[in-house]
Every structure is written in structure tokens, then in C-alpha cells.
Design a protein around this motif. Structure first.
Motif, PDB file in Angstrom:
ATOM      1  N   PRO A 297      53.638  25.331 -16.831  1.00  0.00           N
ATOM      2  CA  PRO A 297      53.039  24.733 -15.631  1.00  0.00           C
ATOM      3  C   PRO A 297      51.695  25.363 -15.277  1.00  0.00           C
ATOM      4  O   PRO A 297      51.433  26.532 -15.571  1.00  0.00           O
ATOM      5  CB  PRO A 297      54.085  25.008 -14.545  1.00  0.00           C
ATOM      6  CG  PRO A 297      55.364  25.195 -15.278  1.00  0.00           C
ATOM      7  CD  PRO A 297      54.990  25.839 -16.591  1.00  0.00           C
ATOM      8  N   SER A 299      50.732  26.397 -12.544  1.00  0.00           N
ATOM      9  CA  SER A 299      50.894  27.551 -11.658  1.00  0.00           C
ATOM     10  C   SER A 299      50.941  28.859 -12.432  1.00  0.00           C
ATOM     11  O   SER A 299      50.557  29.913 -11.917  1.00  0.00           O
ATOM     12  CB  SER A 299      52.162  27.391 -10.811  1.00  0.00           C
ATOM     13  OG  SER A 299      53.297  27.211 -11.639  1.00  0.00           O
ATOM     14  N   ASN A 497      55.046  22.279  -7.800  1.00  0.00           N
ATOM     15  CA  ASN A 497      55.232  23.611  -8.380  1.00  0.00           C
ATOM     16  C   ASN A 497      56.050  24.488  -7.442  1.00  0.00           C
ATOM     17  O   ASN A 497      55.972  24.342  -6.216  1.00  0.00           O
ATOM     18  CB  ASN A 497      53.879  24.286  -8.628  1.00  0.00           C
ATOM     19  CG  ASN A 497      53.086  23.591  -9.710  1.00  0.00           C
ATOM     20  OD1 ASN A 497      53.635  23.088 -10.683  1.00  0.00           O
ATOM     21  ND2 ASN A 497      51.778  23.548  -9.537  1.00  0.00           N
ATOM     22  N   ARG A 498      56.802  25.385  -8.021  1.00  0.00           N
ATOM     23  CA  ARG A 498      57.505  26.367  -7.205  1.00  0.00           C
ATOM     24  C   ARG A 498      56.483  27.328  -6.601  1.00  0.00           C
ATOM     25  O   ARG A 498      55.516  27.707  -7.255  1.00  0.00           O
ATOM     26  CB  ARG A 498      58.536  27.115  -8.036  1.00  0.00           C
ATOM     27  CG  ARG A 498      59.603  26.188  -8.610  1.00  0.00           C
ATOM     28  CD  ARG A 498      60.825  26.938  -9.089  1.00  0.00           C
ATOM     29  NE  ARG A 498      61.841  26.006  -9.590  1.00  0.00           N
ATOM     30  CZ  ARG A 498      62.687  25.352  -8.821  1.00  0.00           C
ATOM     31  NH1 ARG A 498      62.642  25.533  -7.507  1.00  0.00           N
ATOM     32  NH2 ARG A 498      63.581  24.535  -9.332  1.00  0.00           N
ATOM     33  N   SER A 499      56.694  27.705  -5.348  1.00  0.00           N
ATOM     34  CA  SER A 499      55.707  28.531  -4.657  1.00  0.00           C
ATOM     35  C   SER A 499      56.406  29.472  -3.685  1.00  0.00           C
ATOM     36  O   SER A 499      57.097  29.021  -2.749  1.00  0.00           O
ATOM     37  CB  SER A 499      54.709  27.652  -3.893  1.00  0.00           C
ATOM     38  OG  SER A 499      53.872  28.439  -3.073  1.00  0.00           O
ATOM     39  N   VAL A 506      58.328  25.231  -2.476  1.00  0.00           N
ATOM     40  CA  VAL A 506      57.605  24.332  -3.373  1.00  0.00           C
ATOM     41  C   VAL A 506      56.267  23.952  -2.751  1.00  0.00           C
ATOM     42  O   VAL A 506      56.088  24.028  -1.530  1.00  0.00           O
ATOM     43  CB  VAL A 506      58.411  23.045  -3.682  1.00  0.00           C
ATOM     44  CG1 VAL A 506      59.632  23.352  -4.534  1.00  0.00           C
ATOM     45  CG2 VAL A 506      58.801  22.329  -2.395  1.00  0.00           C
ATOM     46  N   ARG A 509      50.828  19.045  -5.395  1.00  0.00           N
ATOM     47  CA  ARG A 509      49.423  19.071  -5.828  1.00  0.00           C
ATOM     48  C   ARG A 509      48.759  17.741  -5.503  1.00  0.00           C
ATOM     49  O   ARG A 509      49.263  16.679  -5.822  1.00  0.00           O
ATOM     50  CB  ARG A 509      49.331  19.337  -7.332  1.00  0.00           C
ATOM     51  CG  ARG A 509      49.822  20.727  -7.730  1.00  0.00           C
ATOM     52  CD  ARG A 509      49.558  20.986  -9.198  1.00  0.00           C
ATOM     53  NE  ARG A 509      48.138  21.008  -9.495  1.00  0.00           N
ATOM     54  CZ  ARG A 509      47.621  20.855 -10.715  1.00  0.00           C
ATOM     55  NH1 ARG A 509      48.413  20.634 -11.737  1.00  0.00           N
ATOM     56  NH2 ARG A 509      46.327  20.913 -10.900  1.00  0.00           N
ATOM     57  N   ALA A 535      60.252  20.137  -9.053  1.00  0.00           N
ATOM     58  CA  ALA A 535      59.369  21.284  -9.296  1.00  0.00           C
ATOM     59  C   ALA A 535      59.533  21.814 -10.710  1.00  0.00           C
ATOM     60  O   ALA A 535      60.642  21.909 -11.235  1.00  0.00           O
ATOM     61  CB  ALA A 535      59.656  22.394  -8.289  1.00  0.00           C
ATOM     62  N   ARG A 536      58.386  22.161 -11.302  1.00  0.00           N
ATOM     63  CA  ARG A 536      58.387  22.778 -12.623  1.00  0.00           C
ATOM     64  C   ARG A 536      58.304  24.285 -12.452  1.00  0.00           C
ATOM     65  O   ARG A 536      57.559  24.777 -11.625  1.00  0.00           O
ATOM     66  CB  ARG A 536      57.204  22.289 -13.460  1.00  0.00           C
ATOM     67  CG  ARG A 536      57.249  20.809 -13.788  1.00  0.00           C
ATOM     68  CD  ARG A 536      56.108  20.418 -14.683  1.00  0.00           C
ATOM     69  NE  ARG A 536      56.281  20.925 -16.030  1.00  0.00           N
ATOM     70  CZ  ARG A 536      55.331  21.480 -16.760  1.00  0.00           C
ATOM     71  NH1 ARG A 536      54.136  21.623 -16.260  1.00  0.00           N
ATOM     72  NH2 ARG A 536      55.561  21.903 -17.975  1.00  0.00           N
TER      73      ARG A 536
END
Length: 536
Positions: A297, A299, A497-499, A506, A509, A535-536
Motif C-alpha cells: 500500500p 501508506s 488505508n489503515r491509520s 482508517v 484517500r 482498508a489495505r
């Protein structure tokens, strides 16, 4: 300053691109080289002193203006939110000085280099004295431009491309060369400007990238492009666009964001050192484990972007790879005028024997017709890519976003139905309307914010929603209004994306509004779990 203020006023009043270009040409012909350099810098998006230098914060400017004008703080704040532009608000709060109180005229470079820049990050007292003194001694037009220098937002409808067009008309230097010389970090001074518009080769030209050729979004049916066999199909990679310059004295990496990346990706520099000197590759930098079938990903790649000297753990956790898709220079010869098919053939030959885990050829995809091309595009998201690139096989490598030869055919956006929670007024012509929105999804019986979106509604919908927001405000937090959580909107976004920085875990974008779902109630909106599953 008066000459630049007159240019700003002329640009602000012009509605046609041709009129703006002529105004710029006239200015560059008359201005001293140092002033012209600063004008090119500022109109291309640069700021006084760079990103870390601070002449004054917005809060300080509003506080000083309130104190000097005798207006209460709340009224200054309200004026700002009504006008929508801080520089214009501050300029309007003061009367023009009497003739005897006018400041002696000084050039743009003198104002910046001898007055503003030396006070960056200084104590408040000297900064305030300079700013207030300028407000008291400059006429409105100059005062407005002075404030624009402080706030760093000219917003006068001029792009860097238009500046380059004007410089080309003024100097006779080819626009592609001007664009190349203006890439990266440069110092706005007389010496730079004279080198910029010089028709002679300059010492630093070899260390600069070529202006990037950008694709346009494909909005029409792909069948409108004709025979698919006349097009080069590739994956649209989700990474950082990069040019790799192999020179006799080493390797230089440039991002599309005009930033030198030397030292941040040593494994790429080591792989590129095996290339012959005098070549330039265009490609995509991706996070990619050796031997893997698909990239990591985006990220993961983000963890390395700001690390100028990555350590062993970073190199192991976020390995990178460049997939090259174009050859712009070989043996010191500019290849951009050659057809893409010829450039790609030479690129494939050049990359033979390279470390393919670090530097490899972006593969061409086979499609007999547009139906099979569409089937390939449908596979994109599962492979961690954004869609397809369509490039005319006979196209040269142009600069900027020239429509017709290169298209990006992205996958349809992911989407969720979310509830409007907060609204804030916009800027510029939309400063009197609520156009910045925060949306939430359900999480354990409560609505939690997940995304902000600013685009997607037409003007009629914005006006209608603005009226609704004003009538259904529950709380106010400065310029932000909390509204009744009943309006549902379909949001589109490119990925999830995981955050760890977000409470939901998450981050989406490029969110934007797809449509107003007046057919749905808030209870029918989606839950955060749907995002987490994507989410990737």
C-alpha cells in the motif's frame, strides 16, 4: 512594490488568459532582474522565506489589526469570515495614508530581502512594528500585496505554466527549457533570473529533470479513442512519479513534486548506478517486497518519503522499487520527440541485466479490443493499482498536461453513504457560503467523523445546502457549525488505508461528494466497519 502591485491589480482584473499573459510579459520587460525573479517565484506558488519561515501568523495579524484599528476582535473575525481572504480583510481595515506619510517606493526584492525576510521567526515586537508600519504607509493596492506576501496566498488566477509562457514570450527561450530550469529548489535573485532567461546552456542544466508529461482523466468512452492496438496499455501504479537521472558523477532522483530525493532511496540509486551515464528514466517509485506479485500500500511508501537517511529497519520494513515506463534521454541525447514505441524499445534494451527487484520495466498489457481492456481495468484494485494508463504508441513525450496522447482510465471510486456533521465557509468567491463539509459514519451507535470533502456539488446544490445549514445549525465553534445529523451524501474515494492517527483506525484517500442522497435517512448511512473491511 508599486510596479508589482500594479501587476497584481491588472492580473486580478483580467478574465482572459491572453490578457494575463500580456500583463506578465509587460512586467518582465520593465522590472529589474531581482524583482522579476521574486515575481516569478511568488506567482509560481513560492512564499517569502520558504515553508518554515514565519513573518506573522494569521492570529497575530488579526490581533494586531484589531489593536491598531480600534475594532473589537470579534468584529475583525467576522469581517474575515465575510470577506473570505485575510489579506484583503486587513487591507480594507485601514485608510490610505496622507501623501506626506507614504512610504518611499522600494522594489519587490528590496521589500522582501531587506525588510521581511530578516525578521522571519524574530521576536514579536520588531515583526509587529514592520507590519503595522507598512499598513500605515502603503496605499490600498500595495497594502493588499504586502498582506499577500505575509499570508502566502496570491490567488490571482496565474499558474506556473502561464508564468513560463510569459517568460518564453519575453525572452525567446523555449518554454520546455524554462520549465526545466524552474523545477526543484531555486533562489529568486537576479543571478537566477538572468540564467533562467538566457538562451545559452547553464552549468546546472544537467542536474535538472525534464518537465513531466501528465495524463488527463478519461471521461469519454474508450471506444472514442479508436483502435486499441494504437494505444499502449499499462497499469496506473499508485506510487510516486520519479525521474532517474544517471550522470557521469552519479545518480539524481527527482519527484514530480519537484523535490530531489537523493539519499532517501539508496537502493534505487545503487541499482541505477549500473546504467550507462547520460540517460534519464521516467517511472513510478513503489513500496514492493522482492519477489512479490504486487506492490505494498501507498501508506508503506509514505513512511520513507521524509526520511533523508533511512536506517536498516526502515529499509527492511519498506523496501522500494522503480517501475520505469519511459526513456527521455540516452547517451546524452534528448529522446522526447521520438514516438513512445521507439522510446520503450530502447528502454527495454537499456534495462536488460538490471536488478529487477529495484529497477524494472513497467509491463505493457495486451488487449485485443476495448472490452478486454475494460476487463483488465476491472482487475486493477485487486492488484493494488488505480486503473489503466492509455498512451498513444506514436506520441512524443510532451510537458505538462497536454490532452489527447496520454489518458488515465481509473477504476470507479469506492463509495460510502455518510452523514453531514459539520460545515465551514469556503474561501474566495465562496467565502459567504458553507462549502467545506465533514461527514461521519456509524460506529457503535454513534456517528464519528471519517472524511472532509470540498467538491462534487454543483452551484445550485451548494446554495440549497447552505440555506439548510443556516436553518439547522445546532452549535457553533468559531467558523464551524455543527448541524442536525440528518443529511446523507454518497462519498467517493480512491482507497482506504489503515491509520493510527485517526480514531476510526482508517483514512480515506481523495474523498469527494458523488451525490446528495435525499432518498436515504441517516439511519441508513454506512458504518465504519465497511471502511475497515476495505482498508489495505
Amino acid at each position: 512594490m508599486r510596479r508589482f502591485a500594479a501587476l497584481y491589480e491588472r492580473l486580478d482584473r483580467s478574465t482572459g488568459t491572453g490578457d494575463k499573459r500580456r500583463a506578465l510579459v509587460d512586467y518582465f520587460r520593465q522590472a529589474p532582474a531581482a524583482d522579476a525573479a521574486w515575481a516569478a517565484w511568488l506567482l509560481s506558488g513560492g512564499k517569502v522565506g520558504g515553508a518554515r519561515a514565519r513573518i506573522a501568523s494569521g492570529g497575530e495579524l488579526r490581533a494586531w489589526a484589531a489593536a491598531e484599528s480600534g475594532l473589537p476582535d470579534w468584529l475583525v473575525e467576522d469581517c474575515y469570515h465575510q470577506v473570505g481572504d485575510l489579506a484583503e480583510t486587513l487591507a480594507l481595515l485601514f485608510d490610505d495614508p496622507a501623501p506626506a506619510q507614504l512610504a518611499p517606493d522600494a522594489g519587490l526584492a528590496q521589500w522582501i530581502e531587506t525588510r521581511l525576510a530578516p525578521l522571519a521567526n524574530a521576536d514579536e515586537a520588531p515583526r509587529r512594528a514592520l507590519v503595522v508600519g507598512a499598513w500605515r504607509s502603503l496605499r490600498f493596492g500595495e497594502r493588499l500585496v504586502f498582506n499577500k506576501l505575509l499570508t502566502g496566498a496570491l490567488r490571482v488566477g496565474v499558474s506556473q505554466g502561464l508564468v513560463q509562457q510569459a517568460l518564453a514570450a519575453f525572452s525567446g527561450v523555449e518554454i520546455a527549457l524554462l520549465a526545466q530550469r524552474m523545477l526543484g529548489t531555486w533562489t529568486p535573485d537576479a543571478a537566477f533570473f538572468e540564467a533562467l532567461v538566457s538562451p545559452e546552456p547553464q552549468p546546472g542544466d544537467g542536474q535538472l529533470p525534464y518537465p513531466f508529461f501528465l495524463a488527463s482523466p478519461l471521461e469519454a468512452s474508450p471506444e472514442s479513442l479508436g483502435d486499441v492496438r494504437q494505444w499502449w496499455l499499462e497499469w496506473k501504479w499508485d506510487g510516486i512519479r520519479l525521474q532517474v537521472l544517471r550522470r557521469a558523477d552519479g545518480v539524481v532522483l527527482w519527484s514530480r513534486g519537484e523535490e530531489r530525493m537523493d539519499g532517501r532511496f539508496p537502493e534505487i540509486e545503487a541499482a541505477a548506478a549500473a546504467l550507462p551515464a547520460g540517460c534519464v528514466l521516467d517511472g513510478e517509485l513503489l513500496a514492493w517486497r522482492p519477489g512479490a506479485a504486487e506492490p505494498l500500500p501507498f501508506s508503506v511508501l509514505q513512511t520513507r518519503i521524509q526520511r533523508r537517511r533511512p536506517g536498516p529497519k526502515t529499509l527492511a520494513d519498506a523496501p522500494v522499487r522503480v517501475l520505469a515506463y519511459d526513456l527521455l534521454e540516452e547517451d546524452g541525447q534528448d529522446l522526447r520527440a521520438l514516438p513512445l514505441a521507439q522510446r520503450r524499445a530502447r528502454l527495454a534494451a537499456l534495462l536488460e541485466g538490471c536488478d529487477t527487484d529495484r529497477l524494472a520495466l513497467s509491463p505493457r498489457l495486451a488487449a485485443d479490443d476495448w472490452t478486454s481492456a475494460s476487463s483488465l481495468r476491472d482487475q486493477a484494485r485487486a492488484l493494488g493499482v488505480e486503473g489503466l494508463m492509455l498512451k498513444a504508441a506514436q506520441s512524443p513525450y510532451r510537458h505538462g498536461r497536454k490532452r489527447g496522447d496520454w489518458w488515465k482510465w481509473k477504476v470507479d471510486p469506492l463509495n460510502v453513504d455518510a452523514v453531514l456533521l459539520y460545515a465551514q465557509s469556503g474561501h474566495g468567491r465562496r467565502s459567504t457560503l458553507f462549502t467545506d463539509y465533514t461527514f461521519g459514519l456509524w460506529d457503535g451507535g454513534a456517528l464519528v467523523p471519517v472524511a472532509k470533502a470540498y467538491s462534487g456539488l454543483d452551484d445550485a446544490s451548494i446554495l440549497r445546502l447552505d440555506r439548510w445549514i443556516r436553518a439547522h445549525t445546532r452549535e457553533r465553534f468559531g467558523p464551524v457549525r455543527a448541524v442536525e445529523p440528518v443529511q446523507v451524501f454518497e462519498l467517493g474515494f480512491e482507497g482506504v488505508n489503515r491509520s493510527a492517527r485517526h480514531k476510526t483506525g482508517v483514512a480515506v484517500r481523495f474523498p469527494r461528494i458523488l451525490r446528495w442522497r435525499e432518498d436515504k435517512s441517516a439511519a441508513e448511512a454506512d458504518a465504519v466497519d465497511r471502511l475497515r473491511a476495505l482498508a489495505r
